[in-house]
Structure formats: structure tokens, C-alpha cells
Design a protein around this motif. Sequence first.
Motif, PDB file in Angstrom:
ATOM      1  N   THR A   1       0.864  -1.184   0.000  1.00  0.00           N
ATOM      2  CA  THR A   1       0.000   0.000   0.000  1.00  0.00           C
ATOM      3  C   THR A   1       0.890   1.219   0.000  1.00  0.00           C
ATOM      4  N   TRP A   2       0.668   2.112  -0.950  1.00  0.00           N
ATOM      5  CA  TRP A   2       1.412   3.364  -1.063  1.00  0.00           C
ATOM      6  C   TRP A   2       0.595   4.429  -0.355  1.00  0.00           C
ATOM      7  N   TRP A   3       1.255   5.302   0.351  1.00  0.00           N
ATOM      8  CA  TRP A   3       0.579   6.352   1.107  1.00  0.00           C
ATOM      9  C   TRP A   3       0.966   7.697   0.511  1.00  0.00           C
ATOM     10  N   VAL A   4      -0.037   8.538   0.190  1.00  0.00           N
ATOM     11  CA  VAL A   4       0.219   9.789  -0.511  1.00  0.00           C
ATOM     12  C   VAL A   4      -0.442  10.974   0.180  1.00  0.00           C
ATOM     13  N   GLY A   5       0.202  12.127   0.029  1.00  0.00           N
ATOM     14  CA  GLY A   5      -0.339  13.384   0.532  1.00  0.00           C
ATOM     15  C   GLY A   5      -0.002  14.497  -0.431  1.00  0.00           C
ATOM     16  N   THR A   6      -0.706  15.625  -0.313  1.00  0.00           N
ATOM     17  CA  THR A   6      -0.445  16.770  -1.175  1.00  0.00           C
ATOM     18  C   THR A   6      -0.281  18.025  -0.331  1.00  0.00           C
ATOM     19  N   GLY A   7       0.368  19.024  -0.932  1.00  0.00           N
ATOM     20  CA  GLY A   7       0.549  20.304  -0.263  1.00  0.00           C
ATOM     21  C   GLY A   7       1.918  20.434   0.389  1.00  0.00           C
ATOM     22  N   THR A   8       2.215  21.650   0.806  1.00  0.00           N
ATOM     23  CA  THR A   8       3.538  21.951   1.365  1.00  0.00           C
ATOM     24  C   THR A   8       3.651  21.631   2.850  1.00  0.00           C
ATOM     25  N   ASP A   9       2.523  21.478   3.542  1.00  0.00           N
ATOM     26  CA  ASP A   9       2.560  21.156   4.976  1.00  0.00           C
ATOM     27  C   ASP A   9       2.649  19.650   5.162  1.00  0.00           C
ATOM     28  N   TYR A  10       3.834  19.186   5.514  1.00  0.00           N
ATOM     29  CA  TYR A  10       4.066  17.748   5.680  1.00  0.00           C
ATOM     30  C   TYR A  10       3.364  17.251   6.938  1.00  0.00           C
ATOM     31  N   ASN A  11       2.414  16.341   6.757  1.00  0.00           N
ATOM     32  CA  ASN A  11       1.713  15.752   7.888  1.00  0.00           C
ATOM     33  C   ASN A  11       1.463  14.281   7.576  1.00  0.00           C
ATOM     34  N   PRO A  12       2.328  13.381   8.083  1.00  0.00           N
ATOM     35  CA  PRO A  12       2.159  11.959   7.770  1.00  0.00           C
ATOM     36  C   PRO A  12       0.824  11.373   8.250  1.00  0.00           C
ATOM     37  N   ASP A  13       0.167  12.023   9.209  1.00  0.00           N
ATOM     38  CA  ASP A  13      -1.141  11.548   9.668  1.00  0.00           C
ATOM     39  C   ASP A  13      -2.225  11.747   8.611  1.00  0.00           C
ATOM     40  N   ASN A  14      -1.977  12.626   7.641  1.00  0.00           N
ATOM     41  CA  ASN A  14      -2.965  12.896   6.596  1.00  0.00           C
ATOM     42  C   ASN A  14      -2.734  12.091   5.326  1.00  0.00           C
ATOM     43  N   LEU A  15      -1.749  11.176   5.328  1.00  0.00           N
ATOM     44  CA  LEU A  15      -1.489  10.356   4.141  1.00  0.00           C
ATOM     45  C   LEU A  15      -2.698   9.473   3.842  1.00  0.00           C
ATOM     46  N   LYS A  16      -3.015   9.338   2.574  1.00  0.00           N
ATOM     47  CA  LYS A  16      -4.140   8.510   2.138  1.00  0.00           C
ATOM     48  C   LYS A  16      -3.602   7.228   1.506  1.00  0.00           C
ATOM     49  N   PRO A  17      -4.235   6.064   1.784  1.00  0.00           N
ATOM     50  CA  PRO A  17      -3.754   4.795   1.241  1.00  0.00           C
ATOM     51  C   PRO A  17      -4.124   4.604  -0.233  1.00  0.00           C
ATOM     52  N   VAL A  18      -3.190   4.051  -0.987  1.00  0.00           N
ATOM     53  CA  VAL A  18      -3.419   3.686  -2.386  1.00  0.00           C
ATOM     54  C   VAL A  18      -3.000   2.216  -2.512  1.00  0.00           C
ATOM     55  N   PRO A  19      -3.955   1.286  -2.649  1.00  0.00           N
ATOM     56  CA  PRO A  19      -3.643  -0.143  -2.640  1.00  0.00           C
ATOM     57  C   PRO A  19      -3.020  -0.638  -3.944  1.00  0.00           C
ATOM     58  N   ALA A  20      -2.409  -1.805  -3.866  1.00  0.00           N
ATOM     59  CA  ALA A  20      -1.829  -2.462  -5.039  1.00  0.00           C
ATOM     60  C   ALA A  20      -2.875  -2.561  -6.144  1.00  0.00           C
ATOM     61  N   GLY A  21      -2.420  -2.347  -7.378  1.00  0.00           N
ATOM     62  CA  GLY A  21      -3.297  -2.384  -8.530  1.00  0.00           C
ATOM     63  C   GLY A  21      -3.813  -1.017  -8.935  1.00  0.00           C
ATOM     64  N   SER A  22      -3.591  -0.010  -8.098  1.00  0.00           N
ATOM     65  CA  SER A  22      -4.069   1.346  -8.388  1.00  0.00           C
ATOM     66  C   SER A  22      -3.140   2.063  -9.355  1.00  0.00           C
ATOM     67  N   PHE A  23      -3.693   3.061 -10.038  1.00  0.00           N
ATOM     68  CA  PHE A  23      -2.937   3.895 -10.973  1.00  0.00           C
ATOM     69  C   PHE A  23      -3.072   5.343 -10.533  1.00  0.00           C
ATOM     70  N   VAL A  24      -1.948   6.053 -10.466  1.00  0.00           N
ATOM     71  CA  VAL A  24      -1.915   7.434  -9.976  1.00  0.00           C
ATOM     72  C   VAL A  24      -1.157   8.299 -10.975  1.00  0.00           C
ATOM     73  N   THR A  25      -1.607   9.530 -11.168  1.00  0.00           N
ATOM     74  CA  THR A  25      -0.859  10.508 -11.946  1.00  0.00           C
ATOM     75  C   THR A  25      -0.393  11.603 -11.006  1.00  0.00           C
ATOM     76  N   HIS A  26       0.915  11.843 -10.989  1.00  0.00           N
ATOM     77  CA  HIS A  26       1.479  13.014 -10.314  1.00  0.00           C
ATOM     78  C   HIS A  26       1.641  14.073 -11.389  1.00  0.00           C
ATOM     79  N   TYR A  27       0.933  15.183 -11.250  1.00  0.00           N
ATOM     80  CA  TYR A  27       0.996  16.232 -12.261  1.00  0.00           C
ATOM     81  C   TYR A  27       2.235  17.093 -12.050  1.00  0.00           C
ATOM     82  N   GLY A  28       2.836  17.500 -13.158  1.00  0.00           N
ATOM     83  CA  GLY A  28       4.053  18.296 -13.122  1.00  0.00           C
ATOM     84  C   GLY A  28       3.888  19.565 -12.303  1.00  0.00           C
ATOM     85  N   ASN A  29       4.921  19.877 -11.515  1.00  0.00           N
ATOM     86  CA  ASN A  29       5.029  21.102 -10.705  1.00  0.00           C
ATOM     87  C   ASN A  29       4.004  21.193  -9.578  1.00  0.00           C
TER      88      ASN A  29
END
Length: 150
Positions: A94-122
Motif C-alpha cells: 500500500t502506497w501512502w500519498v499526501g499533497t501540499g507543502t505542509d508535511y503531515n504523515p497523519d494525513n497520508l491517504k492509502p493507495v492499494p496495489a493495482g491502483s494507478f496514480v498521476t502526479h501532475y508536473g510542478n
Amino acid sequence: MFGFINIQRLALATCLALSFGSVSAADLDPKAISIKLPEDIKWVANPGGSESAVLVGDPSKPGLYVVLNKWKAHHNSKPHSHPNDRFITVISGTWWVGTGTDYNPDNLKPVPAGSFVTHYGNEVHYDGAKDEDTILQIVGIGPATSTPAK
């Protein structure tokens, strides 16, 4: 009923199937196909608790690249961005992801195996693994750089 000709065809088909069933990877034309078995994939340790293996291309140069990234359990990146879109498939764990400049590991959201994610440039994000190693396949256009968020 079944006929002599049909029996001959069945016998021929069986012989062909048995003979082709014994073809090994060594018999494949290297101009047509390339195979890397798991034990042939070279993993390189990265700072921050991950490992990577380049499958295609060179992420440090312009052009297409395909990389496997293994996040070790209990390791995360800090907020950062990449100049180009990246296309990510979660292969295992399970990959855990968050967005924004404020790093807060408690706010990471789970992304399970088999999922597809796009990280948009910049766009700023952070990610990693919690209780288990996680393997990602990342496809992008290089050069692949990472810029820490401010």
C-alpha cells in the motif's frame, strides 16, 4: 465417426503442442523480445529509505523512462514536485500519498496495489510506505528531477 484423417490431425497437433511446450526463453529472438526476471533487476539504494531499478531509458536524460521504486516500510518523502507528469502503478503493498507543502504523515491517504496514480508536473506532493514495503512502477519523461517544496 471420428475418421482416420481426424486422428492424424489430432496426433500431429498433439506432437506440435508437446514440441513447442519445450521451447525455453533461450530460444527467443533477442531482436524481438527482452526479458528481465526479478533476479536480473538491479536495485539501487536511494537516500530517504527507497530503492530504484531503471527498466527502460535514463531518468536523468530527456526521453521516456520506466523505473521501479521500492519504498521501504516506515519511510516517506517530504513535500516536493517534479517538472513533468509521472504515471504510477502500485505493484505491491500500500502506497501512502499526501499533497501540499505542509508535511503531515497523519494525513497520508492509502493507495492499494493495482491502483494507478498521476502526479501532475510542478504540483507538490509527498509519499511513502507505512507498515510494509511498497513497489511502484513509474513512467515519465526525463529528465526526472525532484524539487523540495518551500
